[in-house]
Design a protein around this motif. Sequence first.
Motif, PDB file in Angstrom:
ATOM      1  N   VAL A 264      31.588  61.567  71.740  1.00 48.79           N
ATOM      2  CA  VAL A 264      31.321  60.230  71.196  1.00 48.79           C
ATOM      3  C   VAL A 264      29.902  60.132  70.647  1.00 48.79           C
ATOM      4  O   VAL A 264      29.301  59.067  70.601  1.00 48.79           O
ATOM      5  CB  VAL A 264      31.563  59.144  72.263  1.00 48.79           C
ATOM      6  N   GLY A 265      29.357  61.257  70.199  1.00 48.76           N
ATOM      7  CA  GLY A 265      28.051  61.269  69.559  1.00 48.76           C
ATOM      8  C   GLY A 265      26.931  60.846  70.488  1.00 48.76           C
ATOM      9  O   GLY A 265      26.787  61.341  71.601  1.00 48.76           O
ATOM     10  N   ALA A 266      26.150  59.880  70.041  1.00 51.43           N
ATOM     11  CA  ALA A 266      24.949  59.477  70.777  1.00 51.43           C
ATOM     12  C   ALA A 266      25.209  58.371  71.798  1.00 51.43           C
ATOM     13  O   ALA A 266      24.266  57.883  72.437  1.00 51.43           O
ATOM     14  CB  ALA A 266      23.877  59.014  69.790  1.00 51.43           C
ATOM     15  N   LEU A 267      26.461  57.947  71.972  1.00 53.48           N
ATOM     16  CA  LEU A 267      26.747  56.899  72.957  1.00 53.48           C
ATOM     17  C   LEU A 267      26.333  57.352  74.354  1.00 53.48           C
ATOM     18  O   LEU A 267      26.644  58.469  74.775  1.00 53.48           O
ATOM     19  CB  LEU A 267      28.236  56.553  72.947  1.00 53.48           C
ATOM     20  N   ARG A 268      25.669  56.477  75.093  1.00 54.78           N
ATOM     21  CA  ARG A 268      25.175  56.823  76.422  1.00 54.78           C
ATOM     22  C   ARG A 268      26.278  56.659  77.470  1.00 54.78           C
ATOM     23  O   ARG A 268      27.203  55.866  77.316  1.00 54.78           O
ATOM     24  CB  ARG A 268      23.983  55.943  76.794  1.00 54.78           C
ATOM     25  N   TYR A 269      26.124  57.409  78.552  1.00 54.24           N
ATOM     26  CA  TYR A 269      27.069  57.363  79.669  1.00 54.24           C
ATOM     27  C   TYR A 269      27.257  55.923  80.143  1.00 54.24           C
ATOM     28  O   TYR A 269      28.382  55.448  80.305  1.00 54.24           O
ATOM     29  CB  TYR A 269      26.559  58.244  80.807  1.00 54.24           C
ATOM     30  N   GLU A 270      26.151  55.212  80.354  1.00 48.58           N
ATOM     31  CA  GLU A 270      26.217  53.853  80.903  1.00 48.58           C
ATOM     32  C   GLU A 270      26.988  52.915  79.974  1.00 48.58           C
ATOM     33  O   GLU A 270      27.788  52.078  80.430  1.00 48.58           O
ATOM     34  CB  GLU A 270      24.809  53.305  81.128  1.00 48.58           C
ATOM     35  N   ASP A 271      26.758  53.050  78.687  1.00 47.53           N
ATOM     36  CA  ASP A 271      27.430  52.183  77.722  1.00 47.53           C
ATOM     37  C   ASP A 271      28.928  52.465  77.670  1.00 47.53           C
ATOM     38  O   ASP A 271      29.747  51.548  77.584  1.00 47.53           O
ATOM     39  CB  ASP A 271      26.811  52.345  76.341  1.00 47.53           C
ATOM     40  N   VAL A 272      29.277  53.761  77.676  1.00 48.20           N
ATOM     41  CA  VAL A 272      30.692  54.135  77.633  1.00 48.20           C
ATOM     42  C   VAL A 272      31.402  53.670  78.902  1.00 48.20           C
ATOM     43  O   VAL A 272      32.518  53.119  78.847  1.00 48.20           O
ATOM     44  CB  VAL A 272      30.850  55.659  77.450  1.00 48.20           C
ATOM     45  N   LEU A 273      30.778  53.871  80.055  1.00 48.29           N
ATOM     46  CA  LEU A 273      31.389  53.440  81.311  1.00 48.29           C
ATOM     47  C   LEU A 273      31.611  51.929  81.317  1.00 48.29           C
ATOM     48  O   LEU A 273      32.681  51.445  81.724  1.00 48.29           O
ATOM     49  CB  LEU A 273      30.499  53.855  82.483  1.00 48.29           C
ATOM     50  N   ASP A 274      30.640  51.173  80.852  1.00 48.03           N
ATOM     51  CA  ASP A 274      30.771  49.723  80.804  1.00 48.03           C
ATOM     52  C   ASP A 274      31.909  49.297  79.881  1.00 48.03           C
ATOM     53  O   ASP A 274      32.699  48.394  80.216  1.00 48.03           O
ATOM     54  CB  ASP A 274      29.450  49.111  80.344  1.00 48.03           C
ATOM     55  N   ARG A 275      32.023  49.958  78.743  1.00 50.95           N
ATOM     56  CA  ARG A 275      33.088  49.629  77.805  1.00 50.95           C
ATOM     57  C   ARG A 275      34.458  49.944  78.379  1.00 50.95           C
ATOM     58  O   ARG A 275      35.419  49.176  78.215  1.00 50.95           O
ATOM     59  CB  ARG A 275      32.877  50.367  76.486  1.00 50.95           C
ATOM     60  N   LEU A 276      34.567  51.066  79.076  1.00 52.06           N
ATOM     61  CA  LEU A 276      35.856  51.437  79.657  1.00 52.06           C
ATOM     62  C   LEU A 276      36.249  50.497  80.791  1.00 52.06           C
ATOM     63  O   LEU A 276      37.432  50.142  80.946  1.00 52.06           O
ATOM     64  CB  LEU A 276      35.819  52.882  80.158  1.00 52.06           C
ATOM     65  N   LYS A 277      35.272  50.092  81.586  1.00 54.15           N
ATOM     66  CA  LYS A 277      35.574  49.143  82.662  1.00 54.15           C
ATOM     67  C   LYS A 277      36.117  47.835  82.090  1.00 54.15           C
ATOM     68  O   LYS A 277      37.121  47.291  82.568  1.00 54.15           O
ATOM     69  CB  LYS A 277      34.315  48.871  83.482  1.00 54.15           C
ATOM     70  N   LYS A 278      35.486  47.322  81.066  1.00 54.07           N
ATOM     71  CA  LYS A 278      35.921  46.063  80.459  1.00 54.07           C
ATOM     72  C   LYS A 278      37.277  46.227  79.777  1.00 54.07           C
ATOM     73  O   LYS A 278      38.143  45.340  79.865  1.00 54.07           O
ATOM     74  CB  LYS A 278      34.881  45.584  79.455  1.00 54.07           C
ATOM     75  N   ALA A 279      37.471  47.360  79.119  1.00 49.36           N
ATOM     76  CA  ALA A 279      38.724  47.585  78.402  1.00 49.36           C
ATOM     77  C   ALA A 279      39.899  47.726  79.358  1.00 49.36           C
ATOM     78  O   ALA A 279      40.988  47.184  79.103  1.00 49.36           O
ATOM     79  CB  ALA A 279      38.611  48.832  77.526  1.00 49.36           C
ATOM     80  N   THR A 280      39.723  48.446  80.458  1.00 50.52           N
ATOM     81  CA  THR A 280      40.818  48.615  81.425  1.00 50.52           C
ATOM     82  C   THR A 280      41.102  47.314  82.161  1.00 50.52           C
ATOM     83  O   THR A 280      42.233  47.074  82.612  1.00 50.52           O
ATOM     84  CB  THR A 280      40.485  49.728  82.428  1.00 50.52           C
ATOM     85  N   HIS A 281      40.091  46.491  82.297  1.00 51.77           N
ATOM     86  CA  HIS A 281      40.301  45.190  82.941  1.00 51.77           C
ATOM     87  C   HIS A 281      41.129  44.272  82.038  1.00 51.77           C
ATOM     88  O   HIS A 281      41.960  43.487  82.525  1.00 51.77           O
ATOM     89  CB  HIS A 281      38.945  44.530  83.247  1.00 51.77           C
ATOM     90  N   ARG A 282      40.932  44.393  80.724  1.00 50.37           N
ATOM     91  CA  ARG A 282      41.652  43.542  79.779  1.00 50.37           C
ATOM     92  C   ARG A 282      43.090  44.009  79.556  1.00 50.37           C
ATOM     93  O   ARG A 282      43.968  43.223  79.243  1.00 50.37           O
ATOM     94  CB  ARG A 282      40.935  43.526  78.421  1.00 50.37           C
ATOM     95  N   SER A 283      43.295  45.319  79.657  1.00 51.38           N
ATOM     96  CA  SER A 283      44.581  45.892  79.252  1.00 51.38           C
ATOM     97  C   SER A 283      45.310  46.545  80.427  1.00 51.38           C
ATOM     98  O   SER A 283      44.690  47.161  81.296  1.00 51.38           O
ATOM     99  CB  SER A 283      44.364  46.925  78.144  1.00 51.38           C
ATOM    100  N   LYS A 284      46.621  46.438  80.423  1.00 51.75           N
ATOM    101  CA  LYS A 284      47.455  47.097  81.420  1.00 51.75           C
ATOM    102  C   LYS A 284      48.114  48.357  80.846  1.00 51.75           C
ATOM    103  O   LYS A 284      48.968  48.968  81.497  1.00 51.75           O
ATOM    104  CB  LYS A 284      48.542  46.138  81.903  1.00 51.75           C
ATOM    105  N   ALA A 285      47.701  48.747  79.686  1.00 49.57           N
ATOM    106  CA  ALA A 285      48.270  49.934  79.039  1.00 49.57           C
ATOM    107  C   ALA A 285      47.840  51.206  79.768  1.00 49.57           C
ATOM    108  O   ALA A 285      46.963  51.195  80.637  1.00 49.57           O
ATOM    109  CB  ALA A 285      47.829  49.986  77.582  1.00 49.57           C
TER     110      ALA A 285
END
Length: 398
Positions: A264-285
Amino acid sequence: MKNIYDCIIIGAGVSGLFCAASMPRTMRGLILEKTSRPGTKLLMSGSGQCNVTHDGPIRDFVDCYGENGRKIRKCLYRYSNASLAEFLETGGIATVTREDGKVFPASMSSRTILDMLLKRSGENGFSIKCDHAAEHIAKAPEGWTVRSLNATFTAKALVIATGGCSYPSTGSDGSMFSVLKKDLGLSVTRLIPALSPIRITDYPYGELSGISFPDARVSVWDGDRRIVENSGGLLLTHGDLSGPAVLNISKYAAAGLTLKISYVGALRYEDVLDRLKKATHRSKAELSGVMADELDLPKRFCRILTERYGSSLKKLTSAVTGETLVIDSVAGFGRAMCTCGGVDLSQIDTTSMEVKSLPGLFVTGEALDIDGITGGYNIQFAYSSARAAADRIAGTVS
């Protein structure tokens, strides 16, 4: 006069043909080619499309040749990418520049380049003898003597344009280096594959062959020490890793070292983890689908990741931002696009490519210890060094 020439060029590859085609005056010249036809490797360049150079200021090219780039700075500046474009235009070849800065002939065919170089070489007085491998070189009163299996030739000036060791089936097999060392005492640096795919121990992505990542960040590590890092396209093949991000650092890779990849290029670990947490919370997929959508990654790749690392968001985030893989090997010269190493530049007057201790002897292109990253930089240097040699030869050979 049958086998006596003003100039002999050994090697009918891109650098040798550039040299003959750019001579500023007509002379009696000869090109010796060990294979049955000229320009085989040129025809393969850029998958047959021939990425001739790169766009942008020539000063930006210097760093693209690594630590030796500064040694060829004057040559590049004098015979720049603008000079190459003008040379092609006078030969009837228009060029086009892609969004990524790579420059190609408008025809998108390397055959166009080869035909023009052969035509201009002939107009400048050069003939080509194929199936004539140079086996011995000696200094002679008239200049230089070159002996092949079937004949002996003499010239006032001699150009070594035999390339490196990559794609040996094209004739660029490195055999000339032993001749230069044995017959002329020239020093040759260590020869290793460059711009080559990297094989991984227990490679996990064979079934994903063809999947690519446009903005990956790849680095080579020796324990806790980072050796080199590069960003760009990453390609998964059936047996190894390729693409510019990998090819450009392959000469630094070796068995036992580790490769770290951010998909994911220059994306930081903390930013990616935060995005995944929010995305999994929103979606049941399915988790792999959520990752693919949120991070714009291939779904099949994300599915493999969840199979390998489970459902832990921390482990998955570590994998996409810095997966660590052990290097098994670097693909050899048969798949390497160019060679790292060659005739030591300390022996060369890099304004003319003439050997300092042997006037009248020139070395150009990949036969020298210069290799560039992907993007047209190696053909650019083939041209720059060939033009430098051609101009010096034309001014000294009478």
